[in-house]
Design a protein around this motif. Sequence first.
Motif, PDB file in Angstrom:
ATOM      1  N   ASP A 260       6.214  13.024 -12.123  1.00 23.00           N
ATOM      2  CA  ASP A 260       7.589  12.534 -12.086  1.00 23.00           C
ATOM      3  C   ASP A 260       7.582  11.164 -12.762  1.00 23.00           C
ATOM      4  N   ILE A 261       7.656  11.192 -14.084  1.00 23.66           N
ATOM      5  CA  ILE A 261       7.474   9.985 -14.890  1.00 23.66           C
ATOM      6  C   ILE A 261       8.580   8.960 -14.622  1.00 23.66           C
ATOM      7  N   GLN A 262       9.782   9.407 -14.376  1.00 24.62           N
ATOM      8  CA  GLN A 262      10.868   8.470 -14.058  1.00 24.62           C
ATOM      9  C   GLN A 262      10.534   7.718 -12.768  1.00 24.62           C
ATOM     10  N   LYS A 263      10.075   8.436 -11.761  1.00 18.14           N
ATOM     11  CA  LYS A 263       9.707   7.817 -10.485  1.00 18.14           C
ATOM     12  C   LYS A 263       8.509   6.886 -10.667  1.00 18.14           C
ATOM     13  N   VAL A 264       7.564   7.276 -11.511  1.00 16.57           N
ATOM     14  CA  VAL A 264       6.418   6.410 -11.812  1.00 16.57           C
ATOM     15  C   VAL A 264       6.924   5.059 -12.318  1.00 16.57           C
ATOM     16  N   GLY A 265       7.855   5.093 -13.249  1.00 13.41           N
ATOM     17  CA  GLY A 265       8.412   3.857 -13.795  1.00 13.41           C
ATOM     18  C   GLY A 265       9.134   3.028 -12.760  1.00 13.41           C
ATOM     19  N   GLU A 266       9.907   3.699 -11.907  1.00 18.38           N
ATOM     20  CA  GLU A 266      10.664   2.993 -10.870  1.00 18.38           C
ATOM     21  C   GLU A 266       9.740   2.325  -9.857  1.00 18.38           C
ATOM     22  N   VAL A 267       8.750   3.067  -9.395  1.00 25.75           N
ATOM     23  CA  VAL A 267       7.831   2.519  -8.392  1.00 25.75           C
ATOM     24  C   VAL A 267       6.963   1.428  -9.011  1.00 25.75           C
TER      25      VAL A 267
ATOM     26  N   PRO B 173       0.822  -1.222   0.000  1.00 19.39           N
ATOM     27  CA  PRO B 173       0.000   0.000   0.000  1.00 19.39           C
ATOM     28  C   PRO B 173       0.855   1.272   0.000  1.00 19.39           C
ATOM     29  N   LYS B 174       1.990   1.245   0.701  1.00 13.62           N
ATOM     30  CA  LYS B 174       2.871   2.424   0.694  1.00 13.62           C
ATOM     31  C   LYS B 174       3.438   2.662  -0.696  1.00 13.62           C
ATOM     32  N   SER B 175       3.730   1.586  -1.404  1.00 16.36           N
ATOM     33  CA  SER B 175       4.235   1.730  -2.770  1.00 16.36           C
ATOM     34  C   SER B 175       3.166   2.291  -3.694  1.00 16.36           C
ATOM     35  N   MET B 176       1.933   1.887  -3.479  1.00 18.48           N
ATOM     36  CA  MET B 176       0.835   2.423  -4.297  1.00 18.48           C
ATOM     37  C   MET B 176       0.659   3.911  -4.026  1.00 18.48           C
ATOM     38  N   ILE B 177       0.801   4.307  -2.763  1.00 18.04           N
ATOM     39  CA  ILE B 177       0.732   5.729  -2.414  1.00 18.04           C
ATOM     40  C   ILE B 177       1.882   6.474  -3.084  1.00 18.04           C
ATOM     41  N   ALA B 178       3.080   5.889  -3.060  1.00 18.43           N
ATOM     42  CA  ALA B 178       4.246   6.516  -3.700  1.00 18.43           C
ATOM     43  C   ALA B 178       4.046   6.632  -5.208  1.00 18.43           C
ATOM     44  N   LEU B 179       3.462   5.603  -5.814  1.00 16.07           N
ATOM     45  CA  LEU B 179       3.193   5.629  -7.259  1.00 16.07           C
ATOM     46  C   LEU B 179       2.200   6.732  -7.591  1.00 16.07           C
ATOM     47  N   THR B 180       1.142   6.821  -6.817  1.00 13.73           N
ATOM     48  CA  THR B 180       0.133   7.852  -7.040  1.00 13.73           C
ATOM     49  C   THR B 180       0.717   9.250  -6.852  1.00 13.73           C
ATOM     50  N   ALA B 181       1.538   9.413  -5.832  1.00 18.07           N
ATOM     51  CA  ALA B 181       2.177  10.714  -5.585  1.00 18.07           C
ATOM     52  C   ALA B 181       3.103  11.091  -6.737  1.00 18.07           C
ATOM     53  N   ALA B 182       3.894  10.130  -7.208  1.00 19.01           N
ATOM     54  CA  ALA B 182       4.795  10.396  -8.334  1.00 19.01           C
ATOM     55  C   ALA B 182       3.999  10.782  -9.573  1.00 19.01           C
ATOM     56  N   TRP B 183       2.879  10.110  -9.781  1.00 16.47           N
ATOM     57  CA  TRP B 183       2.033  10.423 -10.937  1.00 16.47           C
ATOM     58  C   TRP B 183       1.465  11.833 -10.817  1.00 16.47           C
ATOM     59  N   HIS B 184       0.959  12.191  -9.648  1.00 20.71           N
ATOM     60  CA  HIS B 184       0.382  13.525  -9.461  1.00 20.71           C
ATOM     61  C   HIS B 184       1.430  14.631  -9.619  1.00 20.71           C
ATOM     62  N   GLN B 185       2.671  14.296  -9.302  1.00 23.11           N
ATOM     63  CA  GLN B 185       3.772  15.257  -9.470  1.00 23.11           C
ATOM     64  C   GLN B 185       4.336  15.215 -10.892  1.00 23.11           C
TER      65      GLN B 185
ATOM     66  N   MET C  64      -3.397   4.153 -14.898  1.00 19.51           N
ATOM     67  CA  MET C  64      -3.490   4.495 -13.477  1.00 19.51           C
ATOM     68  C   MET C  64      -4.951   4.458 -13.035  1.00 19.51           C
ATOM     69  N   ASP C  65      -5.851   4.944 -13.890  1.00 20.28           N
ATOM     70  CA  ASP C  65      -7.280   4.900 -13.572  1.00 20.28           C
ATOM     71  C   ASP C  65      -7.772   3.455 -13.434  1.00 20.28           C
ATOM     72  N   GLN C  66      -7.236   2.569 -14.259  1.00 19.59           N
ATOM     73  CA  GLN C  66      -7.617   1.155 -14.191  1.00 19.59           C
ATOM     74  C   GLN C  66      -6.984   0.469 -12.978  1.00 19.59           C
ATOM     75  N   LEU C  67      -5.772   0.892 -12.640  1.00 21.75           N
ATOM     76  CA  LEU C  67      -5.022   0.229 -11.582  1.00 21.75           C
ATOM     77  C   LEU C  67      -5.647   0.410 -10.202  1.00 21.75           C
ATOM     78  N   ALA C  68      -6.146   1.587  -9.903  1.00 27.53           N
ATOM     79  CA  ALA C  68      -6.641   1.866  -8.549  1.00 27.53           C
ATOM     80  C   ALA C  68      -7.665   0.837  -8.070  1.00 27.53           C
ATOM     81  N   PRO C  69      -8.750   0.590  -8.808  1.00 29.67           N
ATOM     82  CA  PRO C  69      -9.717  -0.399  -8.307  1.00 29.67           C
ATOM     83  C   PRO C  69      -9.180  -1.830  -8.318  1.00 29.67           C
ATOM     84  N   VAL C  70      -8.346  -2.154  -9.285  1.00 28.38           N
ATOM     85  CA  VAL C  70      -7.759  -3.496  -9.351  1.00 28.38           C
ATOM     86  C   VAL C  70      -6.860  -3.731  -8.143  1.00 28.38           C
ATOM     87  N   PHE C  71      -6.054  -2.733  -7.807  1.00 26.03           N
ATOM     88  CA  PHE C  71      -5.155  -2.856  -6.664  1.00 26.03           C
ATOM     89  C   PHE C  71      -5.963  -2.989  -5.372  1.00 26.03           C
ATOM     90  N   GLU C  72      -6.991  -2.172  -5.230  1.00 29.21           N
ATOM     91  CA  GLU C  72      -7.829  -2.223  -4.026  1.00 29.21           C
ATOM     92  C   GLU C  72      -8.473  -3.605  -3.870  1.00 29.21           C
TER      93      GLU C  72
END
Length: 86
Positions: free
Chosen positions: A16-23, A2-14, A62-70
């Motif tokens: 930061d495409i490189q960070k999105v890929g890494e996370v 869950p922390k990684s998903m939060i980090a991915l979402t934060a990187a996306w909102h910022q 990212m829109d598809q991932l949120a409900p799938v991850f949940e």
Amino acid sequence: APKSMIALTAAWHQRDIQKVGEVAHSLKSSCGNVGAVRARALLQEIEVLATKQDTLNISRKMDQLAPVFETSLELLCNFKPVTFTT
């Protein structure tokens, strides 16, 4: 995870495409390890799209991932291992 998903979402909102890929890469492995196949597949796509800087399709995934991850997380939290007795 869950922390990684939060980090991915934060990187996306910022944006930061490189960070999105890494996370996405890291989280993809975690999802694969626990059998969250659909989440893993979406994260693989996000990781590839990040290398291409394809923000439009990252947004869609990212829109598809949120409900799938949940759903995956909920199923894992409610998982009851089967025990066999002899």
